[in-house]
Motif scaffolding. Structure first.
Motif, PDB file in Angstrom:
ATOM      1  N   HIS A 312       1.050  -1.056   0.008  1.00  0.00           N
ATOM      2  CA  HIS A 312      -0.056   0.049   0.021  1.00  0.00           C
ATOM      3  C   HIS A 312       0.814   1.290   0.136  1.00  0.00           C
ATOM      4  O   HIS A 312       1.929   1.260  -0.188  1.00  0.00           O
ATOM      5  CB  HIS A 312      -0.938   0.028   1.302  1.00  0.00           C
ATOM      6  N   ASN A 313       0.285   2.413   0.471  1.00  0.00           N
ATOM      7  CA  ASN A 313       0.817   3.716   0.127  1.00  0.00           C
ATOM      8  C   ASN A 313       2.080   3.935   1.169  1.00  0.00           C
ATOM      9  O   ASN A 313       1.910   4.351   2.197  1.00  0.00           O
ATOM     10  CB  ASN A 313      -0.109   4.521   0.135  1.00  0.00           C
ATOM     11  N   VAL A 314       3.237   3.770   0.757  1.00  0.00           N
ATOM     12  CA  VAL A 314       4.547   3.993   1.518  1.00  0.00           C
ATOM     13  C   VAL A 314       4.752   5.415   1.774  1.00  0.00           C
ATOM     14  O   VAL A 314       5.429   5.951   2.907  1.00  0.00           O
ATOM     15  CB  VAL A 314       5.705   2.986   0.923  1.00  0.00           C
ATOM     16  N   LEU A 315       4.414   6.118   0.981  1.00  0.00           N
ATOM     17  CA  LEU A 315       4.514   7.745   1.071  1.00  0.00           C
ATOM     18  C   LEU A 315       4.049   8.344   2.445  1.00  0.00           C
ATOM     19  O   LEU A 315       4.663   9.366   2.990  1.00  0.00           O
ATOM     20  CB  LEU A 315       4.024   8.583  -0.093  1.00  0.00           C
ATOM     21  N   GLU A 316       2.809   7.799   2.685  1.00  0.00           N
ATOM     22  CA  GLU A 316       2.144   8.323   3.946  1.00  0.00           C
ATOM     23  C   GLU A 316       2.939   8.204   5.305  1.00  0.00           C
ATOM     24  O   GLU A 316       2.987   8.860   6.045  1.00  0.00           O
ATOM     25  CB  GLU A 316       0.848   7.486   4.161  1.00  0.00           C
ATOM     26  N   ALA A 317       3.831   7.109   5.262  1.00  0.00           N
ATOM     27  CA  ALA A 317       4.821   6.836   6.349  1.00  0.00           C
ATOM     28  C   ALA A 317       5.995   7.620   6.257  1.00  0.00           C
ATOM     29  O   ALA A 317       6.496   8.221   6.993  1.00  0.00           O
ATOM     30  CB  ALA A 317       4.967   5.422   6.481  1.00  0.00           C
ATOM     31  N   ALA A 318       6.462   7.637   5.042  1.00  0.00           N
ATOM     32  CA  ALA A 318       7.824   8.406   4.791  1.00  0.00           C
ATOM     33  C   ALA A 318       7.921   9.607   5.004  1.00  0.00           C
ATOM     34  O   ALA A 318       9.098  10.170   5.427  1.00  0.00           O
ATOM     35  CB  ALA A 318       8.383   7.720   3.496  1.00  0.00           C
ATOM     36  N   VAL A 319       6.615  10.260   4.565  1.00  0.00           N
ATOM     37  CA  VAL A 319       6.939  11.866   4.741  1.00  0.00           C
ATOM     38  C   VAL A 319       7.259  12.178   6.108  1.00  0.00           C
ATOM     39  O   VAL A 319       7.611  13.464   6.350  1.00  0.00           O
ATOM     40  CB  VAL A 319       5.348  12.331   4.394  1.00  0.00           C
ATOM     41  N   TYR A 320       6.887  11.581   7.289  1.00  0.00           N
ATOM     42  CA  TYR A 320       7.208  12.029   8.591  1.00  0.00           C
ATOM     43  C   TYR A 320       8.607  11.540   8.893  1.00  0.00           C
ATOM     44  O   TYR A 320       9.061  11.659  10.185  1.00  0.00           O
ATOM     45  CB  TYR A 320       6.541  11.360   9.482  1.00  0.00           C
ATOM     46  N   ASP A 321       9.680  11.359   7.837  1.00  0.00           N
ATOM     47  CA  ASP A 321      10.905  11.117   8.078  1.00  0.00           C
ATOM     48  C   ASP A 321      11.113   9.807   9.049  1.00  0.00           C
ATOM     49  O   ASP A 321      11.862   9.617  10.002  1.00  0.00           O
ATOM     50  CB  ASP A 321      11.708  12.249   9.039  1.00  0.00           C
ATOM     51  N   LYS A 322      10.484   8.810   8.569  1.00  0.00           N
ATOM     52  CA  LYS A 322      10.445   7.495   9.182  1.00  0.00           C
ATOM     53  C   LYS A 322      10.705   6.379   8.180  1.00  0.00           C
ATOM     54  O   LYS A 322      10.262   6.392   7.062  1.00  0.00           O
ATOM     55  CB  LYS A 322       8.824   7.271   9.792  1.00  0.00           C
ATOM     56  N   VAL A 323      11.731   5.706   8.506  1.00  0.00           N
ATOM     57  CA  VAL A 323      12.015   4.435   7.920  1.00  0.00           C
ATOM     58  C   VAL A 323      10.881   3.460   7.858  1.00  0.00           C
ATOM     59  O   VAL A 323       9.951   3.321   8.544  1.00  0.00           O
ATOM     60  CB  VAL A 323      13.324   3.596   8.585  1.00  0.00           C
ATOM     61  N   VAL A 324      10.658   2.861   6.503  1.00  0.00           N
ATOM     62  CA  VAL A 324       9.403   2.024   6.240  1.00  0.00           C
ATOM     63  C   VAL A 324       9.915   0.602   5.891  1.00  0.00           C
ATOM     64  O   VAL A 324      10.738   0.306   5.091  1.00  0.00           O
ATOM     65  CB  VAL A 324       8.797   2.658   4.921  1.00  0.00           C
ATOM     66  N   LEU A 325       9.191  -0.313   6.737  1.00  0.00           N
ATOM     67  CA  LEU A 325       9.431  -1.798   6.347  1.00  0.00           C
ATOM     68  C   LEU A 325       8.262  -2.188   5.529  1.00  0.00           C
ATOM     69  O   LEU A 325       6.981  -1.824   5.809  1.00  0.00           O
ATOM     70  CB  LEU A 325       9.554  -2.440   7.441  1.00  0.00           C
ATOM     71  N   PHE A 326       8.546  -3.032   4.828  1.00  0.00           N
ATOM     72  CA  PHE A 326       7.249  -3.950   3.701  1.00  0.00           C
ATOM     73  C   PHE A 326       7.711  -5.129   3.305  1.00  0.00           C
ATOM     74  O   PHE A 326       8.926  -5.401   3.093  1.00  0.00           O
ATOM     75  CB  PHE A 326       6.429  -2.794   2.803  1.00  0.00           C
ATOM     76  N   GLY A 327       6.790  -5.771   3.019  1.00  0.00           N
ATOM     77  CA  GLY A 327       7.060  -7.176   2.232  1.00  0.00           C
ATOM     78  C   GLY A 327       7.651  -6.879   0.900  1.00  0.00           C
ATOM     79  O   GLY A 327       7.947  -5.758   0.410  1.00  0.00           O
ATOM     80  N   GLN A 328       7.811  -8.273   0.114  1.00  0.00           N
ATOM     81  CA  GLN A 328       8.794  -8.422  -0.936  1.00  0.00           C
ATOM     82  C   GLN A 328       8.014  -7.881  -2.226  1.00  0.00           C
ATOM     83  O   GLN A 328       8.441  -7.684  -3.247  1.00  0.00           O
ATOM     84  CB  GLN A 328       8.848  -9.921  -1.046  1.00  0.00           C
ATOM     85  N   TYR A 329       6.605  -7.827  -2.156  1.00  0.00           N
ATOM     86  CA  TYR A 329       5.879  -7.538  -3.476  1.00  0.00           C
ATOM     87  C   TYR A 329       5.614  -6.041  -3.501  1.00  0.00           C
ATOM     88  O   TYR A 329       4.555  -5.482  -3.126  1.00  0.00           O
ATOM     89  CB  TYR A 329       4.712  -8.172  -3.528  1.00  0.00           C
ATOM     90  N   TYR A 330       6.503  -5.506  -4.046  1.00  0.00           N
ATOM     91  CA  TYR A 330       6.713  -3.804  -4.020  1.00  0.00           C
ATOM     92  C   TYR A 330       6.908  -3.306  -5.630  1.00  0.00           C
ATOM     93  O   TYR A 330       7.021  -2.266  -5.772  1.00  0.00           O
ATOM     94  CB  TYR A 330       7.469  -3.200  -2.968  1.00  0.00           C
TER      95      TYR A 330
END
Length: 405
Positions: A312-330
């Motif tokens: 799903h939307n990784v930008l919503e998390a990254a915008v707060y200067d936060k490292v983002v983890l997610f699964g292999q299907y990206y």
């Protein structure tokens, strides 16, 4: 047929009943209209910055917003900046003709992945300016196959195509359409930056977090929830907490999450007057809070990446200067690819289905402060580097005087 058994399909059908009568009753014949069409909720988030900017121009035009999917319509049917919100009648020569006769738009904007043959054909015949925005193309799409003549014809109907990246433009150039294509970027970058700038505090979340290191996991599916449970069981970091925002928040699924995390409390059960120290997991059982939740994270996790449909939307998390983890299907999503390349996003694999790799990543980020800070800075810088797509599109509309008629 599907509507007999599926609630979403039922809404898709019932939402289109008497659609033309409803349109005629709502839309005035002398009204200047900008028609913006989105497939679903994700595309709406890309179109939203453009809608808001167009409204601020005070040109006297009204906004007609249409959706193909109930996921978009049902969530945003009360969106205040659109003057009318409808389902789009199914494509066909009669429907397209009648729709355009009623609406008679001065400008049409389709968002990302919307290609309806008869609508595009009738718009072109009526010489209505037609734009495609935040488009993304891959070489495996039908436009670029030997059998894709009809699809290529639909692309040629647009007056201009704004694509997200250079690889998309290169593919469009190969079709001989370079004169109507330019790179604008993705308007979602503008959207998430605006959300972060306006994000209001959530007092109960602040109380739950209470100076602890928190993992905020958003848009999770059952696969994500299971791997998070297994990974966290391998970690003994003191005071670590989890805020979980499932993609599906129906009662059945929330109960399944509670079974998986027996020490959890629902957000709807929080009480500002009681101590929350005994709870290590918080389940978000509402819609609309996720984009603000990430600001409270030490580490963020975005769901969907363990399913082939993708993250799903990784930008919503990254915008707060936060490292983002997610699964292999990206790999279908350019923003996720870019975030990984920047160092601000970290994908993991779950072949053993025991959370081993995820737990290892979490341990490194929790224990290695220098690596953690570097990745967080990279995440925020990546999002800020993508700002400006909305301005490019609005500048084009104004320079070409598309709203002067």
């Amino acid at each position: 047929m599907a509507s007999l058994f599926d609630k979403k399909a039922k809404k898709w059908v019932s939402g289109r009943k008497n659609i033309f009568q409803k349109l005629e009753a709502a839309v005035g014949h002398d009204t200047k209209i900008i028609w913006i069409h989105c497939a679903s909720l994700g595309e709406f988030e890309q179109g939203r910055p453009i809608i808001e900017k167009l409204k601020s121009l005070s040109t006297g035009h009204k906004i007609l917003l249409t959706f193909f999917s109930p996921s978009g319509y049902e969530t945003q049917k009360n969106y205040p900046l659109a003057d009318w919100i409808f389902y789009l009648p199914i494509d066909g020569p009669k429907n397209a003709k009648r729709f355009l006769q009623i609406v008679n738009p001065a400008l049409v904007i389709f968002v990302k992945y919307e290609f309806w043959y008869y609508y595009l054909k009738k718009i072109k015949y009526r010489n209505i300016p037609l734009l495609l925005v935040s488009a993304l193309f891959r070489k495996d799409m039908s436009f670029f196959k030997w059998y894709g003549g009809l699809q290529r014809k639909m692309l040629s109907r647009f007056d201009h195509i704004f694509v997200q990246n250079q690889s998309s433009k290169k593919l469009i150039d190969q079709l001989g359409l370079s004169n109507i294509c330019s790179v604008s970027g993705d308007t979602r970058f503008d959207r998430v930056i605006e959300i972060a700038q306006k994000a209001e505090p959530i007092s109960l979340i602040e109380k739950f977090s209470s100076n602890c290191k928190v993992i905020v996991a958003g848009s999770t599916w059952p696969e994500d929830e299971v791997v998070l449970k297994k990974a966290l069981s391998r970690i003994s970091y003191p005071g670590l907490k989890l805020i979980l925002a499932p993609h599906e928040i129906n009662e059945k699924h929330i109960q399944e999450v509670e079974t998986l995390f027996p020490d959890a409390i629902r957000f709807s059960q929080l009480d500002g007057n009681r101590s929350l120290d005994i709870y290590n997991t918080l389940i978000i059982d509402n819609i609309g809070m996720l984009s603000r939740l990430y600001q409270y994270a030490y580490i963020t996790y975005v769901g969907g990446g363990l399913r082939t449909n993708g993250v799903h939307n990784v930008l919503e998390a990254a915008v707060y200067d936060k490292v983002v983890l997610f699964g292999q299907y990206y790999h279908k999503y350019s923003e996720a690819i870019g975030l990984v390349q920047s160092g601000g996003g970290i994908p993991f694999y779950n072949q053993k289905k025991d959370g081993t790799m995820l737990s290892e990543l979490l341990n490194v980020l929790l224990e290695n402060e220098d690596d953690y800070k570097e990745r967080c800075m990279a995440a925020g810088n990546f999002v800020r580097s993508g700002k400006g797509a909305t301005k490019k599109i609005i500048d084009f509309i104004q320079e070409k005087r598309l709203l002067i008629n």
